[in-house]
Design a protein around this motif. Structure first.
Motif, short mmCIF file in Angstrom:
data_model
loop_
_atom_site.label_atom_id
_atom_site.label_comp_id
_atom_site.label_asym_id
_atom_site.label_seq_id
_atom_site.Cartn_x
_atom_site.Cartn_y
_atom_site.Cartn_z
N LEU A 1 0.83 -1.20 0.00
CA LEU A 1 0.00 0.00 0.00
C LEU A 1 0.87 1.26 0.00
CD1 LEU A 1 -2.71 -1.05 2.61
CD2 LEU A 1 -2.99 -0.94 0.14
N ALA A 2 1.91 1.25 0.83
CA ALA A 2 2.78 2.42 0.92
C ALA A 2 3.50 2.67 -0.40
CB ALA A 2 3.78 2.24 2.05
N ALA A 3 3.92 1.62 -1.07
CA ALA A 3 4.60 1.78 -2.36
C ALA A 3 3.67 2.39 -3.39
CB ALA A 3 5.14 0.44 -2.84
N GLU B 1 -7.20 -5.47 -1.36
CA GLU B 1 -6.19 -4.90 -0.47
C GLU B 1 -6.61 -3.58 0.18
OE1 GLU B 1 -2.48 -3.88 -2.23
OE2 GLU B 1 -3.32 -2.52 -3.72
N LEU B 2 -7.65 -2.94 -0.34
CA LEU B 2 -8.12 -1.71 0.28
C LEU B 2 -9.27 -1.97 1.24
CD1 LEU B 2 -8.03 0.81 -2.72
CD2 LEU B 2 -6.21 0.14 -1.14
N PHE B 3 -10.20 -2.83 0.87
CA PHE B 3 -11.36 -3.06 1.72
C PHE B 3 -11.02 -3.86 2.97
CE2 PHE B 3 -14.06 -2.49 -2.25
CZ PHE B 3 -14.44 -1.21 -1.88
N GLU B 4 -10.06 -4.76 2.89
CA GLU B 4 -9.70 -5.55 4.08
C GLU B 4 -9.19 -4.67 5.23
OE1 GLU B 4 -8.72 -10.00 2.44
OE2 GLU B 4 -7.16 -8.48 2.23
N PRO B 5 -8.30 -3.70 4.99
CA PRO B 5 -7.88 -2.83 6.10
C PRO B 5 -8.99 -1.88 6.57
CG PRO B 5 -6.27 -2.78 4.32
CD PRO B 5 -7.49 -3.46 3.79
N LEU B 6 -9.91 -1.52 5.67
CA LEU B 6 -10.97 -0.59 6.05
C LEU B 6 -12.12 -1.26 6.77
CD1 LEU B 6 -11.15 1.57 2.78
CD2 LEU B 6 -10.17 2.25 4.99
N ALA B 7 -12.28 -2.57 6.58
CA ALA B 7 -13.44 -3.28 7.12
C ALA B 7 -13.61 -3.10 8.63
CB ALA B 7 -13.36 -4.76 6.75
N PRO B 8 -12.55 -3.30 9.44
CA PRO B 8 -12.76 -3.13 10.89
C PRO B 8 -13.17 -1.72 11.28
CG PRO B 8 -10.70 -4.27 10.43
CD PRO B 8 -11.19 -3.74 9.13
N GLU C 1 -0.13 1.39 14.19
CA GLU C 1 -1.40 0.66 14.17
C GLU C 1 -2.43 1.30 13.24
OE1 GLU C 1 -1.51 3.47 17.77
OE2 GLU C 1 -0.06 2.15 16.77
N ALA C 2 -2.20 2.53 12.81
CA ALA C 2 -3.15 3.21 11.93
C ALA C 2 -2.68 3.29 10.48
CB ALA C 2 -3.42 4.62 12.44
N GLN C 3 -1.43 2.95 10.23
CA GLN C 3 -0.86 3.20 8.91
C GLN C 3 -1.56 2.43 7.80
OE1 GLN C 3 3.34 2.37 9.45
NE2 GLN C 3 3.80 4.54 9.73
N GLU C 4 -1.85 1.17 8.01
CA GLU C 4 -2.43 0.36 6.95
C GLU C 4 -3.81 0.89 6.55
OE1 GLU C 4 -3.86 -4.07 7.03
OE2 GLU C 4 -1.68 -4.05 6.71
N ALA C 5 -4.65 1.17 7.54
CA ALA C 5 -5.99 1.68 7.24
C ALA C 5 -5.93 3.06 6.61
CB ALA C 5 -6.84 1.71 8.51
N LEU C 6 -5.00 3.90 7.07
CA LEU C 6 -4.88 5.25 6.52
C LEU C 6 -4.40 5.20 5.07
CD1 LEU C 6 -5.22 8.23 7.28
CD2 LEU C 6 -2.82 8.25 7.99
#
Length: 273
Positions: free
Chosen positions: A8-10, A81-88, A29-34
């Motif tokens: 995601l960062a790349a 790869e975007l919806f999985e981090p946003l789901a929680p 802990e917030a980086q992936e969702a952000l």
């Protein structure tokens, strides 16, 4: 082995350095969702322009609306790869579904070739396109976020959205769009000429965005600071757009990479943006 955050960062670094920097200084802990939020915002922004038929673009936007609604209802996320981090975040309401839907409404507005009917309609567009993602980012970063800080994030996003909208006017005109209300003779704008009416509208938008930005900067962002960082260069752009004689078809508003890095570093060191 590359993690999902690495991927995601790349992607984000290649697409938008300002948003990438904001993710990199966020708590781990917030980086992936952000990062997923920022990439989702960038992806849906392209939908109205990347598909040949408006009906297909509308269907794609509806697909996003349906998936997000399912996630907010607690359904398992699709392998994405975007919806999985946003789901929680959608499930626990720390990223409210309403703000995602507001942003999608702005992207649906991009499908309409007619200009906004007035400044109020343009304001709503900028609040949904620019303000909603900033509010979402602030909510993700700071559980229990105060209404004052969330509102300030929305104002910062409005200002950044206004700067991006002004910068996009040449591209929109090249696509046959007159994107501003009360802009004067359409044929001139589509030829890349700034009409007197357009100049007045741009000045009004830039001055309002500057006032909102100033109000947002009076609020201490605390843990939500990374949500505000993509707006650190907005002031320079908006001041340029508010100058008499500004011509959006001849003057670029984008900040230099050095200036952007400097402003970000100053914000991080001072805890203020």
């Amino acid at each position: 082995m590359m993690t999902r955050l690495d991927s995601l960062a790349a992607r984000l670094r290649a697409a938008d350095l300002e948003r990438w920097r904001a993710v990199m200084i966020a708590p781990a802990e917030a980086q992936e969702a952000l990062a997923a939020l920022h990439l989702w915002t960038l992806d849906v922004a392209q939908i109205p322009w990347s598909l040949s038929e408006p009906a297909l673009a509308a269907m794609r936007l509806q697909w996003h609306r349906d998936r997000l609604s399912e996630l907010a209802a607690g359904e398992p996320p699709p392998r994405h790869e975007l919806f999985e981090p946003l789901a929680p975040r959608l499930k626990d309401k720390s990223a409210p579904l309403e703000l995602f839907l507001n942003h999608l409404a702005a992207r649906e507005r991009d499908l309409d070739p007619t200009p906004p009917k007035d400044l109020d309609e343009l304001r709503l567009y900028l609040e949904d396109s620019g303000g909603a993602p900033f509010r979402l980012a602030a909510r993700m970063l700071a559980p229990g976020l105060s209404p004052e800080v969330e509102a300030a994030a929305g104002e910062a996003g409005f200002a950044k959205g206004a700067a991006r909208w002004i910068s996009a006017l040449p591209n929109l005109s090249a696509r046959g769009r007159v994107a501003a209300p009360n802009a004067g003779e359409a044929a001139r704008i589509l030829r890349g000429e700034t009409t007197p009416e357009l100049s007045l509208t741009l000045k009004a938008v830039a001055e309002e965005a500057l006032a909102r930005l100033e109000a947002a900067r009076r609020v201490k962002p605390g843990a939500a600071l990374p949500a505000f960082l993509p707006a650190v260069t907005a002031q320079d752009a908006l001041r340029a757009a508010a100058r008499p004689g500004f011509d959006p078809f001849r003057e670029a508003l984008g900040p230099s990479e050095f200036r952007s890095r400097l402003l970000n570093l100053k914000a991080v060191l001072l805890g203020r943006w």
